[in-house]
Scaffold this motif. Sequence first.
Motif, PDB file in Angstrom:
ATOM      1  N   HIS A   1       0.816  -1.210   0.000  1.00  0.00           N
ATOM      2  CA  HIS A   1       0.000   0.000   0.000  1.00  0.00           C
ATOM      3  C   HIS A   1       0.855   1.267   0.000  1.00  0.00           C
ATOM      4  O   HIS A   1       0.363   2.345  -0.317  1.00  0.00           O
ATOM      5  CB  HIS A   1      -0.935   0.012   1.207  1.00  0.00           C
TER       6      HIS A   1
ATOM      7  N   LYS B   1       3.697   3.910  -1.327  1.00  0.00           N
ATOM      8  CA  LYS B   1       4.073   4.337  -2.676  1.00  0.00           C
ATOM      9  C   LYS B   1       5.342   3.632  -3.141  1.00  0.00           C
ATOM     10  O   LYS B   1       5.454   3.198  -4.289  1.00  0.00           O
ATOM     11  CB  LYS B   1       4.270   5.851  -2.715  1.00  0.00           C
TER      12      LYS B   1
ATOM     13  N   ASN C   1       4.550   2.389  -6.902  1.00  0.00           N
ATOM     14  CA  ASN C   1       3.167   2.430  -7.374  1.00  0.00           C
ATOM     15  C   ASN C   1       2.976   3.663  -8.252  1.00  0.00           C
ATOM     16  O   ASN C   1       2.839   4.774  -7.756  1.00  0.00           O
ATOM     17  CB  ASN C   1       2.195   2.486  -6.193  1.00  0.00           C
TER      18      ASN C   1
ATOM     19  N   THR D   1       0.422   4.013 -10.615  1.00  0.00           N
ATOM     20  CA  THR D   1      -1.022   4.226 -10.538  1.00  0.00           C
ATOM     21  C   THR D   1      -1.594   3.068  -9.728  1.00  0.00           C
ATOM     22  O   THR D   1      -0.857   2.224  -9.223  1.00  0.00           O
ATOM     23  CB  THR D   1      -1.676   4.252 -11.935  1.00  0.00           C
ATOM     24  N   LYS D   2      -2.909   3.014  -9.635  1.00  0.00           N
ATOM     25  CA  LYS D   2      -3.560   1.941  -8.891  1.00  0.00           C
ATOM     26  C   LYS D   2      -3.253   0.578  -9.497  1.00  0.00           C
ATOM     27  O   LYS D   2      -3.179  -0.423  -8.782  1.00  0.00           O
ATOM     28  CB  LYS D   2      -5.076   2.181  -8.879  1.00  0.00           C
ATOM     29  N   ASN D   3      -3.059   0.531 -10.820  1.00  0.00           N
ATOM     30  CA  ASN D   3      -2.890  -0.752 -11.504  1.00  0.00           C
ATOM     31  C   ASN D   3      -1.537  -0.935 -12.188  1.00  0.00           C
ATOM     32  O   ASN D   3      -1.325  -1.950 -12.855  1.00  0.00           O
ATOM     33  CB  ASN D   3      -3.998  -0.931 -12.555  1.00  0.00           C
TER      34      ASN D   3
END
Length: 200
Positions: free
Chosen positions: A111, A113, A156, A158-160
């Motif tokens: 979770h 970054k 991360n 983006t979310k995906n």
Amino acid sequence: MKLRILILIVLLSTGILSAQESQPRETLLGQNSFKNVGFAVTAGVAGASFDGSSVLVGMSRAGAVFSDKIGIGGFYNLSLNDFVPESETEPNTYMDFRWVGGYVEYTLRAHKKVHFTFPLLIGGAELELDREGASSTQFGEANFLLVEPSALLELNLTKNIRLLAGAGYRFAGDFAYRSIESADISGFSGQIALKLGIFP
């Protein structure tokens, strides 16, 4: 009187239906069985050295992700450049490398970054010497076990989508092919990749 009874029946029916809808739905495999399961595909490149020759390895893997911590799946890696080992004496030849198998991966604090992930690849590898311009090899091939744990920094984007960079170390099983042995294949590799997925 009949109107009052009808209103009472409607109110009771509505209350019963509302109570039923608020209860969890029963399923064959259990409630929320797949809530914490996702899927990820990773593609990238690794730089390595085989018997003194620089090799660019294309990496691809795909598998399930559980609770955004544990990944399990399969992979296929292969050399992107034709390389010639330093010890090879046959003229006009080059070598190919392929590796296929399974992997497990542990991701720490996904979770965040920036975090770490630790894939472990285990599978069967193949080395093959080919002659330039020939339609098929005349030198046979070597097949052996190859294991590579890695430590990668994961960002991360983006979310995906996630960006990975780090290093791994190859452990080659015992084999001999022409003048190459397991010690000539074992060693460090630098890696960079993109991971696309649906993360739970």
